[in-house]
Design an enzyme around this catalytic site. Sequence first.
Site, short mmCIF file in Angstrom:
data_model
loop_
_atom_site.label_atom_id
_atom_site.label_comp_id
_atom_site.label_asym_id
_atom_site.label_seq_id
_atom_site.Cartn_x
_atom_site.Cartn_y
_atom_site.Cartn_z
N SER A 145 -86.95 6.10 -32.16
CA SER A 145 -87.99 5.43 -31.39
C SER A 145 -87.52 4.02 -31.08
CB SER A 145 -89.28 5.36 -32.21
OG SER A 145 -90.26 4.55 -31.56
N TYR A 158 -93.46 3.02 -40.17
CA TYR A 158 -92.83 3.72 -39.04
C TYR A 158 -91.57 2.99 -38.60
CZ TYR A 158 -92.75 6.25 -34.54
OH TYR A 158 -92.41 7.03 -33.45
N1 LIG Z 1 -95.36 9.85 -28.44
C1 LIG Z 1 -94.74 8.67 -28.51
O1 LIG Z 1 -95.19 7.67 -27.92
C2 LIG Z 1 -93.47 8.54 -29.29
C3 LIG Z 1 -92.72 7.38 -29.12
C4 LIG Z 1 -91.54 7.23 -29.84
C5 LIG Z 1 -91.13 8.23 -30.71
N2 LIG Z 1 -91.89 9.35 -30.85
C6 LIG Z 1 -91.41 10.35 -31.79
O2 LIG Z 1 -91.36 11.61 -31.18
C7 LIG Z 1 -91.52 12.61 -32.18
C8 LIG Z 1 -92.56 13.60 -31.71
O3 LIG Z 1 -93.76 12.90 -31.48
P1 LIG Z 1 -94.88 13.44 -30.48
O4 LIG Z 1 -95.43 12.26 -29.81
O5 LIG Z 1 -94.35 14.58 -29.69
O6 LIG Z 1 -95.97 13.93 -31.56
P2 LIG Z 1 -96.87 15.24 -31.66
O7 LIG Z 1 -97.91 14.93 -32.67
O8 LIG Z 1 -97.29 15.68 -30.30
O9 LIG Z 1 -95.87 16.32 -32.25
C9 LIG Z 1 -95.38 16.23 -33.56
C10 LIG Z 1 -95.37 17.61 -34.19
O10 LIG Z 1 -94.78 17.50 -35.48
C11 LIG Z 1 -95.49 18.36 -36.35
N3 LIG Z 1 -95.24 17.95 -37.74
C12 LIG Z 1 -95.69 16.84 -38.38
N4 LIG Z 1 -95.25 16.83 -39.64
C13 LIG Z 1 -94.50 17.95 -39.79
C14 LIG Z 1 -93.76 18.49 -40.87
N5 LIG Z 1 -93.74 17.89 -42.07
N6 LIG Z 1 -93.09 19.65 -40.67
C15 LIG Z 1 -93.12 20.28 -39.47
N7 LIG Z 1 -93.81 19.82 -38.43
C16 LIG Z 1 -94.48 18.66 -38.58
C17 LIG Z 1 -96.94 18.22 -35.92
O11 LIG Z 1 -97.73 19.29 -36.38
C18 LIG Z 1 -96.78 18.18 -34.39
O12 LIG Z 1 -96.87 19.49 -33.84
C19 LIG Z 1 -91.87 11.88 -33.48
O13 LIG Z 1 -90.71 11.75 -34.26
C20 LIG Z 1 -92.33 10.52 -32.99
O14 LIG Z 1 -92.14 9.51 -33.94
C21 LIG Z 1 -93.04 9.53 -30.15
#
Ligand SMILES: NC(=O)c1ccc[n+]([C@@H]2O[C@H](COP(=O)([O-])OP(=O)(O)OC[C@H]3O[C@@H](n4cnc5c(N)ncnc54)[C@H](O)[C@@H]3O)[C@@H](O)[C@H]2O)c1
Length: 267
Positions: A145, A158
């Site tokens: 991120s 985070y």
């Molecule tokens: N959305 C943003 O703005 C953003 C920005 C920077 C980084 N990210 C990163 O992108 C990645 C995905 O985020 P997203 O926004 O798609 O989130 P999201 O919540 O849409 O998807 C995350 C998924 O991970 C699953 N999950 C959580 N803990 C778990 C575990 N222990 N084992 C298996 N599955 C698990 C959840 O059930 C969910 O389906 C993360 O690493 C997040 O930090 C997101």
Amino acid sequence: MRLDGRVAVITGGGSGIGAATARAFAREGARVVIADIDETAGEAVAAEIAAELTATGATIDFLHADASDPTEIERVIGFATSTHGRLDVLHNNHVSFESGRVGDLTLEGFRRSLEVGLVSYWYAIKQALVPMVAAGRGSIVNTASVSGLAGDFGLGAYNVLKAGVVNLTRVTGIEYARKGVRCNAVCPGPIGTPPIERLHEAAPRIWSDIRDAIPMGRYGRAEEIANVVLFLASDESSFVTGSHIVADGGLWAHSGMPPIGGLGPDF
Ligand SMILES: NC(=O)c1ccc[n+]([C@@H]2O[C@H](COP(=O)([O-])OP(=O)(O)OC[C@H]3O[C@@H](n4cnc5c(N)ncnc54)[C@H](O)[C@@H]3O)[C@@H](O)[C@H]2O)c1
């Protein structure tokens, strides 16, 4: 096709960036295994992809698994290698963490955040390296991120875990470079996935403040991050390792200084 016949494991594939990456990989001919703790969401994504599979040889499987549990991730990677006979791509992508100021985080919450968001990425990499090194090829892509490159108010745990992911990516990249295994990270900025949609509902003002801080003036789409992951997973990035790609609409390029003399992004 860019991932023709490749076998890929995606953690957190039931939603957001992981689900978009699973769609992109399957479209490019990969045999995809998604793992998620949310069984309903994971099954729905797998069923949707299965109904739309067009690439010859592409497959999709969902495993209900907690990627932060070592035996569960061993089961997921074991499933991929025993079912398909190889493992080409690991996309570490799941996360959960405690929010709050550094002084207010709890010992249990901070430890758990690092356990889920960092230690489990390392453990999945450790497992994936076994078949990858044996085959002399593989691509590991970690979702880090922009929050791993700088600090955010109220997101200390985070920030620490994502910074760890960035450096885990570097050390894995250099150590396994001569074994044919590459390791890279994507650093998204704010992306309109379900957590951000929930923020929109709960705190619309914060949601619009974040949007306005992004030079492009909008949230990213999960598909825009999946495209970066696809590039890093495929042979198109064959000379890229230990690296990270920022995809954030310009957020991280900004020093944080407010516009001087009205010279803001709108003109
Ligand atoms: N959305 C943003 O703005 C953003 C920005 C920077 C980084 N990210 C990163 O992108 C990645 C995905 O985020 P997203 O926004 O798609 O989130 P999201 O919540 O849409 O998807 C995350 C998924 O991970 C699953 N999950 C959580 N803990 C778990 C575990 N222990 N084992 C298996 N599955 C698990 C959840 O059930 C969910 O389906 C993360 O690493 C997040 O930090 C997101």
